[in-house]
Scaffold this motif. Structure first.
Motif, PDB file in Angstrom:
ATOM      1  N   ARG A 283      12.130   5.698  15.428  1.00 36.50           N
ATOM      2  CA  ARG A 283      11.655   7.057  15.198  1.00 36.50           C
ATOM      3  C   ARG A 283      10.319   7.116  14.466  1.00 36.50           C
ATOM      4  NH1 ARG A 283      16.969  10.782  13.824  1.00 36.50           N
ATOM      5  NH2 ARG A 283      18.268  10.017  15.536  1.00 36.50           N
ATOM      6  N   ALA A 284       9.807   5.978  14.027  1.00 34.79           N
ATOM      7  CA  ALA A 284       8.526   5.966  13.319  1.00 34.79           C
ATOM      8  C   ALA A 284       7.804   4.662  13.614  1.00 34.79           C
ATOM      9  CB  ALA A 284       8.735   6.130  11.811  1.00 34.79           C
ATOM     10  N   THR A 285       6.580   4.765  14.105  1.00 28.38           N
ATOM     11  CA  THR A 285       5.776   3.579  14.346  1.00 28.38           C
ATOM     12  C   THR A 285       5.115   3.136  13.052  1.00 28.38           C
ATOM     13  OG1 THR A 285       3.792   4.872  14.856  1.00 28.38           O
ATOM     14  CG2 THR A 285       5.299   4.377  16.684  1.00 28.38           C
ATOM     15  N   LEU A 286       4.584   1.926  13.045  1.00 26.78           N
ATOM     16  CA  LEU A 286       3.864   1.438  11.881  1.00 26.78           C
ATOM     17  C   LEU A 286       2.679   2.353  11.571  1.00 26.78           C
ATOM     18  CD1 LEU A 286       3.194  -0.734   9.717  1.00 26.78           C
ATOM     19  CD2 LEU A 286       1.829  -1.879  11.480  1.00 26.78           C
ATOM     20  N   ARG A 287       1.946   2.769  12.615  1.00 25.39           N
ATOM     21  CA  ARG A 287       0.794   3.646  12.397  1.00 25.39           C
ATOM     22  C   ARG A 287       1.217   4.936  11.717  1.00 25.39           C
ATOM     23  NH1 ARG A 287      -3.770   2.264  11.551  1.00 25.39           N
ATOM     24  NH2 ARG A 287      -3.807   0.967  13.433  1.00 25.39           N
ATOM     25  N   GLN A 288       2.333   5.498  12.125  1.00 28.98           N
ATOM     26  CA  GLN A 288       2.811   6.722  11.501  1.00 28.98           C
ATOM     27  C   GLN A 288       3.173   6.480  10.040  1.00 28.98           C
ATOM     28  OE1 GLN A 288       6.063   8.573  13.597  1.00 28.98           O
ATOM     29  NE2 GLN A 288       6.583   9.931  11.902  1.00 28.98           N
ATOM     30  N   ARG A 289       3.807   5.365   9.757  1.00 28.46           N
ATOM     31  CA  ARG A 289       4.193   5.050   8.375  1.00 28.46           C
ATOM     32  C   ARG A 289       2.971   4.779   7.513  1.00 28.46           C
ATOM     33  NH1 ARG A 289       8.713   0.597   9.672  1.00 28.46           N
ATOM     34  NH2 ARG A 289       9.158   0.633   7.442  1.00 28.46           N
ATOM     35  N   GLN A 290       1.905   4.248   8.111  1.00 30.75           N
ATOM     36  CA  GLN A 290       0.662   4.077   7.369  1.00 30.75           C
ATOM     37  C   GLN A 290       0.037   5.429   7.043  1.00 30.75           C
ATOM     38  OE1 GLN A 290      -1.408   1.500  10.123  1.00 30.75           O
ATOM     39  NE2 GLN A 290      -1.040  -0.319   8.869  1.00 30.75           N
ATOM     40  N   GLU A 291       0.028   6.325   8.006  1.00 27.55           N
ATOM     41  CA  GLU A 291      -0.542   7.656   7.777  1.00 27.55           C
ATOM     42  C   GLU A 291       0.268   8.431   6.751  1.00 27.55           C
ATOM     43  OE1 GLU A 291      -0.572   9.249  11.690  1.00 27.55           O
ATOM     44  OE2 GLU A 291      -2.387   8.159  12.317  1.00 27.55           O
ATOM     45  N   GLU A 292       1.558   8.187   6.684  1.00 28.24           N
ATOM     46  CA  GLU A 292       2.412   8.856   5.697  1.00 28.24           C
ATOM     47  C   GLU A 292       2.260   8.262   4.305  1.00 28.24           C
ATOM     48  OE1 GLU A 292       6.059   9.979   8.803  1.00 28.24           O
ATOM     49  OE2 GLU A 292       6.238   8.305   7.405  1.00 28.24           O
ATOM     50  N   GLU A 294       3.352   5.021   3.457  1.00 31.25           N
ATOM     51  CA  GLU A 294       4.353   4.000   3.132  1.00 31.25           C
ATOM     52  C   GLU A 294       3.726   2.616   3.111  1.00 31.25           C
ATOM     53  OE1 GLU A 294       8.566   2.153   4.853  1.00 31.25           O
ATOM     54  OE2 GLU A 294       7.679   3.931   5.786  1.00 31.25           O
ATOM     55  N   TYR A 295       2.935   2.295   4.144  1.00 32.07           N
ATOM     56  CA  TYR A 295       2.257   0.998   4.200  1.00 32.07           C
ATOM     57  C   TYR A 295       0.769   1.202   3.948  1.00 32.07           C
ATOM     58  CZ  TYR A 295       6.194  -1.796   5.788  1.00 32.07           C
ATOM     59  OH  TYR A 295       7.382  -2.481   5.842  1.00 32.07           O
ATOM     60  N   PRO A 296       0.201   0.508   2.955  1.00 38.62           N
ATOM     61  CA  PRO A 296      -1.216   0.709   2.625  1.00 38.62           C
ATOM     62  C   PRO A 296      -2.138   0.091   3.655  1.00 38.62           C
ATOM     63  CG  PRO A 296      -0.297  -1.064   1.289  1.00 38.62           C
ATOM     64  CD  PRO A 296       0.849  -0.492   2.078  1.00 38.62           C
ATOM     65  N   THR A 297      -3.324   0.658   3.761  1.00 39.21           N
ATOM     66  CA  THR A 297      -4.363   0.128   4.632  1.00 39.21           C
ATOM     67  C   THR A 297      -5.600  -0.179   3.795  1.00 39.21           C
ATOM     68  OG1 THR A 297      -5.180   2.354   5.140  1.00 39.21           O
ATOM     69  CG2 THR A 297      -3.546   1.392   6.647  1.00 39.21           C
ATOM     70  N   CYS A 298      -6.537  -0.882   4.385  1.00 40.14           N
ATOM     71  CA  CYS A 298      -7.763  -1.290   3.693  1.00 40.14           C
ATOM     72  C   CYS A 298      -8.960  -0.964   4.586  1.00 40.14           C
ATOM     73  CB  CYS A 298      -7.713  -2.787   3.374  1.00 40.14           C
ATOM     74  SG  CYS A 298      -9.148  -3.416   2.484  1.00 40.14           S
ATOM     75  N   PRO A 299      -9.735   0.056   4.261  1.00 39.70           N
ATOM     76  CA  PRO A 299      -9.606   0.954   3.104  1.00 39.70           C
ATOM     77  C   PRO A 299      -8.439   1.923   3.274  1.00 39.70           C
ATOM     78  CG  PRO A 299     -11.381   1.697   4.523  1.00 39.70           C
ATOM     79  CD  PRO A 299     -10.922   0.373   5.078  1.00 39.70           C
ATOM     80  N   PRO A 300      -8.019   2.536   2.175  1.00 36.49           N
ATOM     81  CA  PRO A 300      -6.891   3.466   2.259  1.00 36.49           C
ATOM     82  C   PRO A 300      -7.222   4.668   3.137  1.00 36.49           C
ATOM     83  CG  PRO A 300      -7.343   2.830  -0.016  1.00 36.49           C
ATOM     84  CD  PRO A 300      -8.495   2.347   0.804  1.00 36.49           C
ATOM     85  N   THR A 301      -6.193   5.251   3.708  1.00 37.96           N
ATOM     86  CA  THR A 301      -6.351   6.459   4.505  1.00 37.96           C
ATOM     87  C   THR A 301      -5.917   7.660   3.671  1.00 37.96           C
ATOM     88  OG1 THR A 301      -4.128   6.171   5.429  1.00 37.96           O
ATOM     89  CG2 THR A 301      -5.974   5.277   6.682  1.00 37.96           C
ATOM     90  N   GLY A 302      -6.380   8.840   4.082  1.00 34.65           N
ATOM     91  CA  GLY A 302      -5.998  10.048   3.366  1.00 34.65           C
ATOM     92  C   GLY A 302      -6.746  10.184   2.053  1.00 34.65           C
ATOM     93  N   ASP A 303      -6.130  10.880   1.114  1.00 39.61           N
ATOM     94  CA  ASP A 303      -6.735  11.095  -0.205  1.00 39.61           C
ATOM     95  C   ASP A 303      -6.607   9.822  -1.041  1.00 39.61           C
ATOM     96  OD1 ASP A 303      -7.317  13.728   0.450  1.00 39.61           O
ATOM     97  OD2 ASP A 303      -5.382  14.458  -0.287  1.00 39.61           O
ATOM     98  N   ILE A 304      -7.740   9.213  -1.342  1.00 36.10           N
ATOM     99  CA  ILE A 304      -7.734   7.955  -2.093  1.00 36.10           C
ATOM    100  C   ILE A 304      -7.572   8.215  -3.582  1.00 36.10           C
ATOM    101  CG2 ILE A 304      -9.073   5.891  -2.648  1.00 36.10           C
ATOM    102  CD1 ILE A 304     -10.390   6.131   0.078  1.00 36.10           C
ATOM    103  N   LEU A 305      -8.265   9.224  -4.097  1.00 37.28           N
ATOM    104  CA  LEU A 305      -8.190   9.569  -5.520  1.00 37.28           C
ATOM    105  C   LEU A 305      -7.866  11.047  -5.668  1.00 37.28           C
ATOM    106  CD1 LEU A 305     -11.279   7.590  -5.631  1.00 37.28           C
ATOM    107  CD2 LEU A 305      -9.946   7.289  -7.702  1.00 37.28           C
ATOM    108  N   TYR A 306      -7.220  11.383  -6.758  1.00 34.19           N
ATOM    109  CA  TYR A 306      -6.937  12.780  -7.044  1.00 34.19           C
ATOM    110  C   TYR A 306      -7.096  13.006  -8.545  1.00 34.19           C
ATOM    111  CZ  TYR A 306      -2.325  11.092  -8.586  1.00 34.19           C
ATOM    112  OH  TYR A 306      -1.314  10.428  -9.237  1.00 34.19           O
ATOM    113  N   PRO A 307      -7.465  14.230  -8.960  1.00 35.38           N
ATOM    114  CA  PRO A 307      -7.638  14.506 -10.394  1.00 35.38           C
ATOM    115  C   PRO A 307      -6.293  14.681 -11.078  1.00 35.38           C
ATOM    116  CG  PRO A 307      -8.103  16.462  -9.103  1.00 35.38           C
ATOM    117  CD  PRO A 307      -7.852  15.364  -8.118  1.00 35.38           C
ATOM    118  N   ARG A 308      -6.192  14.147 -12.273  1.00 33.11           N
ATOM    119  CA  ARG A 308      -4.958  14.280 -13.052  1.00 33.11           C
ATOM    120  C   ARG A 308      -5.353  14.661 -14.479  1.00 33.11           C
ATOM    121  NH1 ARG A 308      -0.072  11.122 -14.382  1.00 33.11           N
ATOM    122  NH2 ARG A 308       0.776  12.247 -16.153  1.00 33.11           N
TER     123      ARG A 308
END
Length: 470
Positions: A283-292, A294-308
């Motif tokens: 029900r979930a491919t590796l690519r989907q789990r990376q986009e979610e 779960e599995y990190p990529t290099c460089p990261p996908t999505g929001d890399i940094l966020y303010p805290r």
């Protein structure tokens, strides 16, 4: 400890002391401590020994797992590293199946249903006996470990968790000791998959900066530009520039009090090169789990940094940028080596990782020797166990001479290095132990001084952000 000894020899570390390992949970392991040199600081080497968590595997279950992989995709849809081997296996299996069906039909016509079934049972029993005799150890020990770790069935979860927990505990112990400035994680074969799991788990617990440290976020703000400047198909030099940006970000995070010490992840002969084949689920491919995330990529996908926003002890508030839980490879470089498959030579288990885990992974094709000839150790599958075999390179020591050597020795070393460089360019490969030594980057004394190590601290709930911020 034989694997670790081989790794040290491959990296050119000739002298070390064999000391007790006070960081691991088991008493079978030791710590190899190498004294510092003019270019290398004192360095300790550890091994994560995970094999005891898996006992002997079952022949039938392991072969069934291998068969599912074999029929999951036709060989012409696989990557070049696997295409040839899987093509031979798939064609052989189809031919064997056709032959069995034809013989079974003949038996059915001659002896009826009962006779045909009895004949088929005898054939399968004979095949299983031959497989067990010829490759029983490989199937029930080596291949079975991969089958169980890569398949999250209920009966495998306990061992998978125990392996990860032991690795996470070791990383935490190294961070909490206050004795180390940086950590390099090396994974060979299935160890690279385990290493990736350990990194993604531990990073989430050690990524937060110290809110009381008023350091700037310059590199954090600049990192999105570093990622954007990395082309879709970068050259080796462009990947080097990206890794320099990763190291600058790591230094800034350390200056801001983040406890994360892992600067480099090095993989050798990694089956992660075939991760879609191994890790795609129903029900979930590796690519989907990376986009979610779960599995990190290099460089990261999505929001890399966020303010805290953090609240300090004196009641003041301070806002800083924090790496996302899936952005471990924003501040940690990833280098990968593999033997390319060429006819009957090479390692089909490994392969390039950048097409799957991101263009920021530095992929390096390697060979065993400085010379042109192939060695029998580079034969199909045999190469998978030779990534640390510095002794197989006749010119390994000839290229490294002491500064006090005579002129003849220096000239001979220069000749070896020139010949090696010419073959590097012609074959687009590097000698395995030379590439491995460069990936470790142990000569850290030649660069900008590292930030101080984190103060010793035990792992506790106070190290983690509030639950609503996780």
């Amino acid at each position: 400890m034989d694997t670790l000894r081989g790794a040290l020899a491959s990296a050119g570390v000739r002298k070390f002391r064999n000391k007790p390992d006070r960081f691991s949970q088991g008493y079978e392991l030791r710590r190899f401590a190498a004294e510092g040199t003019a270019s290398r600081p004192p360095t300790d080497f550890f091994e994560l020994y995970w094999a005891p968590h898996f006992g002997p595997g079952r022949l039938g279950a392991t072969l069934a797992w291998a068969l599912r992989l074999l029929v999951r995709r036709p060989f012409w849809h696989l990557d070049p590293q696997l295409r040839g081997a899987m093509g031979v296996l798939q064609v052989s299996v189809v031919a064997l199946a056709v032959a069995i069906v034809w013989l079974l039909a003949r038996r059915f016509g001659e002896d009826g249903f009962v006779g045909a079934i009895g004949w088929a049972s005898g054939v399968f029993a004979a095949v299983a006996a031959v497989v067990n005799l010829v490759a029983g150890y490989v199937v029930t020990r080596v291949l079975a470990d991969a089958a169980r770790y890569l398949t999250p069935k209920p009966e495998h979860v306990t061992a998978r968790n125990a392996i990860r927990q032991e690795g996470v505990q070791l990383l935490h112990s190294l961070h909490d000791s206050g004795a180390y400035e940086r950590i390099v994680v090396v994974g060979h074969s299935l160890g690279s998959v385990i290493g990736l799991d350990i990194l993604r788990i531990t990073f989430d617990e050690l990524r937060h900066p110290n809110p009381a440290t008023p350091e700037p976020n310059d590199e954090a703000k600049r990192f999105s530009t570093v990622v954007r400047d990395l082309p879709a198909t970068p050259t080796r030099g462009e990947v080097d520039l990206f890794q320099q940006g990763q190291r600058r970000l790591w230094r800034e995070l350390r200056a801001r009090g983040a406890r994360w010490l892992v600067t480099d992840f090095v993989t050798l002969g990694s089956p992660l090169a075939h991760a879609p084949l191994l890790l795609d689920g129903k029900r979930a491919t590796l690519r989907q789990r990376q986009e979610e995330g779960e599995y990190p990529t290099c460089p990261p996908t999505g929001d890399i940094l966020y303010p805290r926003t953090y609240e300090l002890e004196d009641g003041r508030r301070r806002t800083g940028l924090v790496l996302d839980h899936g952005a471990v490879f924003a501040a940690t470089t990833w280098s990968n080596a593999w033997f390319p498959v060429r006819r009957v030579f090479g390692d089909p288990v490994g392969g390039p990782l950048a097409p799957i885990f991101g263009r920021g992974v530095k992929d390096v094709q390697v060979r065993l020797t400085s010379r042109r000839r192939h060695r029998r150790q580079e034969l199909f599958l045999a190469a998978h166990t030779t990534y640390f075999r510095r002794d197989l390179d006749d010119d390994a020591e000839a290229a490294h001479v002491d500064s006090g050597a005579d002129e003849a020795a220096k000239a001979a070393a220069a000749s070896v290095r020139d010949a090696r460089k010419a073959l590097d360019e012609e074959s687009r490969t590097k000698v395995a132990h030379v590439a491995f030594e460069a990936m470790l980057l142990l000569n850290s004394r030649r660069g900008v001084p590292l930030p101080p190590p984190p103060a010793p601290r035990s792992r506790s709930a106070q190290d983690l952000p509030p639950p609503d911020q996780l």
